[in-house]
Design a protein around this motif. Structure first.
Motif, PDB file in Angstrom:
ATOM      1  N   THR A  36      -8.721 -40.545  26.139  1.00  0.00           N
ATOM      2  CA  THR A  36      -8.848 -39.350  26.962  1.00  0.00           C
ATOM      3  C   THR A  36     -10.286 -38.859  26.914  1.00  0.00           C
ATOM      4  OG1 THR A  36      -6.557 -38.710  26.565  1.00  0.00           O
ATOM      5  CG2 THR A  36      -8.059 -36.979  27.284  1.00  0.00           C
ATOM      6  N   ILE A  37     -10.866 -38.632  28.086  1.00  0.00           N
ATOM      7  CA  ILE A  37     -12.230 -38.134  28.190  1.00  0.00           C
ATOM      8  C   ILE A  37     -12.187 -36.658  28.573  1.00  0.00           C
ATOM      9  CG2 ILE A  37     -14.464 -38.400  29.334  1.00  0.00           C
ATOM     10  CD1 ILE A  37     -13.588 -40.784  27.594  1.00  0.00           C
ATOM     11  N   GLY A  38     -12.992 -35.857  27.899  1.00  0.00           N
ATOM     12  CA  GLY A  38     -13.007 -34.430  28.188  1.00  0.00           C
ATOM     13  C   GLY A  38     -14.378 -33.826  27.978  1.00  0.00           C
ATOM     14  N   VAL A  39     -14.467 -32.538  28.255  1.00  0.00           N
ATOM     15  CA  VAL A  39     -15.723 -31.808  28.106  1.00  0.00           C
ATOM     16  C   VAL A  39     -15.462 -30.574  27.249  1.00  0.00           C
ATOM     17  CG1 VAL A  39     -15.359 -30.585  30.299  1.00  0.00           C
ATOM     18  CG2 VAL A  39     -17.647 -30.695  29.312  1.00  0.00           C
ATOM     19  N   VAL A  40     -16.392 -30.305  26.342  1.00  0.00           N
ATOM     20  CA  VAL A  40     -16.287 -29.158  25.444  1.00  0.00           C
ATOM     21  C   VAL A  40     -17.553 -28.315  25.597  1.00  0.00           C
ATOM     22  CG1 VAL A  40     -16.121 -28.413  23.037  1.00  0.00           C
ATOM     23  CG2 VAL A  40     -14.883 -30.448  23.793  1.00  0.00           C
ATOM     24  N   LEU A  53     -17.185 -36.352  25.865  1.00  0.00           N
ATOM     25  CA  LEU A  53     -16.751 -37.242  24.799  1.00  0.00           C
ATOM     26  C   LEU A  53     -15.300 -37.669  24.972  1.00  0.00           C
ATOM     27  CD1 LEU A  53     -16.009 -35.091  21.636  1.00  0.00           C
ATOM     28  CD2 LEU A  53     -16.225 -34.147  23.926  1.00  0.00           C
ATOM     29  N   ALA A  54     -14.924 -38.657  24.144  1.00  0.00           N
ATOM     30  CA  ALA A  54     -13.541 -39.124  24.110  1.00  0.00           C
ATOM     31  C   ALA A  54     -12.744 -38.293  23.114  1.00  0.00           C
ATOM     32  CB  ALA A  54     -13.495 -40.597  23.720  1.00  0.00           C
ATOM     33  N   GLU A  55     -11.462 -38.166  23.385  1.00  0.00           N
ATOM     34  CA  GLU A  55     -10.540 -37.423  22.525  1.00  0.00           C
ATOM     35  C   GLU A  55     -11.122 -36.051  22.192  1.00  0.00           C
ATOM     36  OE1 GLU A  55      -7.824 -38.889  22.525  1.00  0.00           O
ATOM     37  OE2 GLU A  55      -8.575 -40.849  23.087  1.00  0.00           O
ATOM     38  N   PRO A  56     -11.332 -35.203  23.213  1.00  0.00           N
ATOM     39  CA  PRO A  56     -11.999 -33.911  22.984  1.00  0.00           C
ATOM     40  C   PRO A  56     -11.156 -32.974  22.131  1.00  0.00           C
ATOM     41  CG  PRO A  56     -11.029 -33.978  25.167  1.00  0.00           C
ATOM     42  CD  PRO A  56     -10.871 -35.360  24.590  1.00  0.00           C
ATOM     43  N   ARG A 111     -18.880 -39.357  18.541  1.00  0.00           N
ATOM     44  CA  ARG A 111     -18.011 -38.230  18.883  1.00  0.00           C
ATOM     45  C   ARG A 111     -18.283 -37.064  17.945  1.00  0.00           C
ATOM     46  NH1 ARG A 111     -13.167 -36.543  16.932  1.00  0.00           N
ATOM     47  NH2 ARG A 111     -11.747 -35.470  18.373  1.00  0.00           N
ATOM     48  N   ARG A 112     -18.394 -37.340  16.675  1.00  0.00           N
ATOM     49  CA  ARG A 112     -18.646 -36.305  15.676  1.00  0.00           C
ATOM     50  C   ARG A 112     -19.974 -35.590  15.955  1.00  0.00           C
ATOM     51  NH1 ARG A 112     -18.841 -38.898  10.084  1.00  0.00           N
ATOM     52  NH2 ARG A 112     -16.605 -39.125  10.492  1.00  0.00           N
ATOM     53  N   GLU A 113     -20.995 -36.356  16.302  1.00  0.00           N
ATOM     54  CA  GLU A 113     -22.315 -35.774  16.546  1.00  0.00           C
ATOM     55  C   GLU A 113     -22.337 -34.915  17.808  1.00  0.00           C
ATOM     56  OE1 GLU A 113     -25.043 -39.293  14.473  1.00  0.00           O
ATOM     57  OE2 GLU A 113     -24.418 -39.444  16.580  1.00  0.00           O
ATOM     58  N   TYR A 164     -23.568 -36.488  24.700  1.00  0.00           N
ATOM     59  CA  TYR A 164     -22.526 -37.336  25.268  1.00  0.00           C
ATOM     60  C   TYR A 164     -22.391 -38.633  24.473  1.00  0.00           C
ATOM     61  CZ  TYR A 164     -26.384 -40.064  27.172  1.00  0.00           C
ATOM     62  OH  TYR A 164     -27.515 -40.832  27.287  1.00  0.00           O
ATOM     63  N   GLN A 165     -21.229 -39.222  24.578  1.00  0.00           N
ATOM     64  CA  GLN A 165     -21.029 -40.550  23.995  1.00  0.00           C
ATOM     65  C   GLN A 165     -21.611 -41.588  24.947  1.00  0.00           C
ATOM     66  OE1 GLN A 165     -16.704 -39.514  22.624  1.00  0.00           O
ATOM     67  NE2 GLN A 165     -17.332 -41.363  21.560  1.00  0.00           N
ATOM     68  N   ALA A 166     -22.283 -42.568  24.353  1.00  0.00           N
ATOM     69  CA  ALA A 166     -23.181 -43.441  25.117  1.00  0.00           C
ATOM     70  C   ALA A 166     -22.540 -44.085  26.336  1.00  0.00           C
ATOM     71  CB  ALA A 166     -23.752 -44.512  24.196  1.00  0.00           C
ATOM     72  N   ALA A 167     -21.330 -44.605  26.214  1.00  0.00           N
ATOM     73  CA  ALA A 167     -20.718 -45.315  27.337  1.00  0.00           C
ATOM     74  C   ALA A 167     -20.561 -44.420  28.556  1.00  0.00           C
ATOM     75  CB  ALA A 167     -19.358 -45.880  26.931  1.00  0.00           C
TER      76      ALA A 167
END
Length: 309
Positions: free
Chosen positions: A272-276, A153-156, A136-138, A104-107
């Motif tokens: 935009t926040i999403g899940v992959v 993450l943001a911008e999934p 995001r890349r990681e 996940y992205q830290a925030a």
């Protein structure tokens, strides 16, 4: 027929079901991986336990009687119910002591992700979690290489063979020291306002970096003098110290007396926040994705546009 008689039907019932489906004893035996004489004996035992004729000779072939067809239809339904029950039992067993690995992205780990995990554990108490944060890349790479079950993450964007869903949009705000000149503006900020001052931003590879690039695209893009950092908390600290202005989502802002949160007036002032997830996520991972959607309730979102008067 008593319950004991019914139970004695079960071992041989698949043969009758396959006979009804294929039309011949030999094909039924082949489907079940058994010899034809064994299949014939199974049908004979079924007739004995049922107390009725289930088959009849028609030339050189064996066909089902009306009683045989009725029992085969009931057997098909019964075996389907057993199959569904077995799948459900295995699925439930698979969720016991399950481990969900999340990148996940830290925030998003400040409140949103913990809230989702707490809700999930109210009905999956034995589920364990392995959490790791990064850019995001990681986070996307962790799903691609299988080291994470899902990325938050943001911008999934989707990964090959994976699944992606949008959770919510949240606004972006500017953050500056209370003593900074931009803090004295008595209106929402514009991209021109931001670019006129020294900016503190997250580096390339972070979702916020891309969001700020889009926000400033129409006014010349990122200034060459922008500070680049690898942690949103460092960005906030530099802004609070008066070094520059940073842009963050409200979920990442730690409110303090020496900083001010300023709205930004621009269509791109959001993320935009999403899940992959990877290919074929497990049932427990799918259940957690459902909970992530539930956890968006009450989360700070981009305000809806005002209705035209």
């Amino acid at each position: 027929m008593n319950q004991s008689d019914t139970r004695r039907l079960l071992p041989d019932l698949p043969v009758l079901v396959e006979l009804a489906r294929t039309g011949t004893i030999s094909e039924a035996a082949q489907e079940l991986g058994m010899q034809q004489p064994s299949a014939s004996r199974a049908v004979a035992r079924l007739a004995e336990h049922a107390g009725v004729r289930l088959t009849a000779r028609q030339g050189r072939s064996v066909v089902l009687t009306d009683a045989g067809r009725h029992l085969a239809e009931a057997g098909t339904e019964a075996l389907a119910l057993l199959e569904n029950g077995l799948i459900a039992a295995r699925r439930q067993a698979g969720t016991e002591n399950a481990l969900i690995s999340i990148s996940y992205q830290a925030a998003l780990g400040e409140s949103y992700l913990p809230r989702a995990i707490a809700h999930f554990r109210t009905f999956r108490r034995t589920t364990r979690f392995q959490l790791s944060h990064g850019s995001r890349r990681e986070t996307l790479e962790a799903v691609r290489d299988g080291s994470a079950d899902l990325a938050l993450l943001a911008e999934p964007e989707n990964v090959p063979g994976g699944q992606m869903s949008v959770l919510f949009d949240e606004p972006l705000v500017a953050l500056a020291s209370t003593q900074h000149p931009i803090a004295r503006l008595q209106r929402p900020l514009t991209p021109e306002d931001l670019r006129a001052h020294e900016l503190v931003i997250l580096g390339a590879g972070y979702g916020l970096h891309d969001s700020i690039v889009r926000l400033l695209a129409d006014v010349g893009g990122l200034p060459e003098t922008a500070f680049e950092v690898d942690d949103y908390r460092v960005a906030q600290g530099l802004a609070a110290a008066g070094v520059g202005v940073t842009v963050l989502p409200p979920s990442a802002v730690t409110h303090a007396t020496d900083v001010v949160e300023l709205p930004i007036d621009h269509p791109e002032a959001h993320r935009t926040i999403g899940v992959v997830t990877g290919p074929e996520p497990s049932p427990v991972v799918e259940d957690f994705v459902d909970v992530l959607h539930i956890a968006t309730r009450g989360h700070r979102r981009v305000p809806a546009p005002a209705a035209a008067e």
